[in-house]
Write a protein that holds these residues in place. Structure first.
Motif, PDB file in Angstrom:
ATOM      1  N   SER A 151       0.644  -1.195  -0.136  1.00  0.00           N
ATOM      2  CA  SER A 151       0.017  -0.091   0.115  1.00  0.00           C
ATOM      3  C   SER A 151       0.874   1.239   0.096  1.00  0.00           C
ATOM      4  O   SER A 151       2.089   1.088   0.008  1.00  0.00           O
TER       5      SER A 151
ATOM      6  N   ALA B  96       3.515   0.976  -2.860  1.00  0.00           N
ATOM      7  CA  ALA B  96       2.642   0.568  -4.112  1.00  0.00           C
ATOM      8  C   ALA B  96       2.576   1.524  -5.181  1.00  0.00           C
ATOM      9  O   ALA B  96       2.756   1.405  -6.363  1.00  0.00           O
TER      10      ALA B  96
ATOM     11  N   PHE C 144      -1.864  -6.904  -4.713  1.00  0.00           N
ATOM     12  CA  PHE C 144      -1.223  -5.837  -5.762  1.00  0.00           C
ATOM     13  C   PHE C 144      -0.413  -6.409  -6.725  1.00  0.00           C
ATOM     14  O   PHE C 144      -0.697  -5.705  -7.914  1.00  0.00           O
TER      15      PHE C 144
END
Length: 254
Positions: free
Chosen positions: A23, A27, A53
């Motif tokens: 995150s 990310a 992801f």
């Protein structure tokens, strides 16, 4: 949209290690590098979110590895797997970090201190310690460590986080000096308050208060930090090492 400050083609085929990629800034940076054609070694301790992801990126150029950055053997193995899989290492972004509840120094829990220092400072050392040798095999490389405005300023109730982020800047400078003549550039970025899961615990009132701390009167976005990171990774910053770039909406200018 790609930044005009660097040649986007310069990242094509480069191998990049990015931590904290489940995150936030990690990310956002990994996605931009993927879009620019880099091969990625993505690491995070949250395997479920990391794998989710990674599936949004091109699988043939992504290696997702569950890693505890506080365990140097875990970091070393992830870097080795990346080198074995992609043939080397050119770039690294060390953005893994945590925050825990605030508490005054005199009553700050020792176990909380140990945890934050282990992740936010020792975790960066563990990564840099093994990224540099891998990059030397390629004749050089570029590393960006994610610090914070708290790497320059004290913050009440945050003795461990403040100390760790100060330490990241010190580590960045020392490592940069050690390896400047070997083609390794090591820099840091100091974000202000950024709209990432680390701010997820703030209610609307506290978010407005955080925004008001910045002269721009807003919090930053992860992509805005990514722009600075990509500049530091690229040859556009070829004469920059041992530096820490503020990306804080003017916070540190006050």
């Amino acid at each position: 949209m790609a930044s005009p400050l660097f040649d986007p083609a310069a990242f094509l085929g480069k191998v990049a290690f990015v931590s904290g990629t489940a995150s936030g800034i990690g990310a956002a940076t990994a996605r931009r590098l993927a879009d620019l054609g880099a091969k990625l070694v993505l690491v995070d301790r949250d395997k479920i979110r990391l794998d989710a992801f990674a599936k949004t990126l091109a699988s043939e150029t992504v290696l997702a590895v569950e890693v505890d950055v506080t365990a140097i053997a875990s970091v070393k193995e992830a870097i080795k797997r990346g080198v074995d899989n992609f043939g080397g290492l050119d770039l690294a972004v060390n953005s893994a970090g945590i925050d825990l509840p605030r508490c005054e120094t005199a009553s700050y829990p020792c176990e909380q201190w140990d945890r934050i220092i282990a992740v936010n400072l020792t975790g960066v050392f563990n990564a840099v310690r093994h990224q540099i040798p891998a990059m030397l095999v390629r004749g050089g490389g570029s590393i960006v460590n994610v610090s914070s405005i708290m790497g320059f300023r004290g913050f009440a109730g945050q003795p461990a986080y403040t100390a760790a982020k100060h330490g990241v800047i010190g580590l960045t400078k020392a490592a940069a000096l050690d390896h400047a003549a070997q083609g390794i550039r090591i820099n840091a970025v100091a974000p202000g308050f950024i709209d990432t899961p680390l701010l997820g615990h703030l209610n609307d009132e506290k978010r407005r208060a955080a925004a008001a701390l910045h002269p721009m009167q807003r919090v930053g976005q992860a992509d805005e930090i990514t722009n600075v990171i990509l500049f530091l990774l690229s040859d556009a910053s070829s004469f920059v090492t041992g530096a820490c770039f503020d990306a804080d909406g003017g916070y540190l200018a006050k």
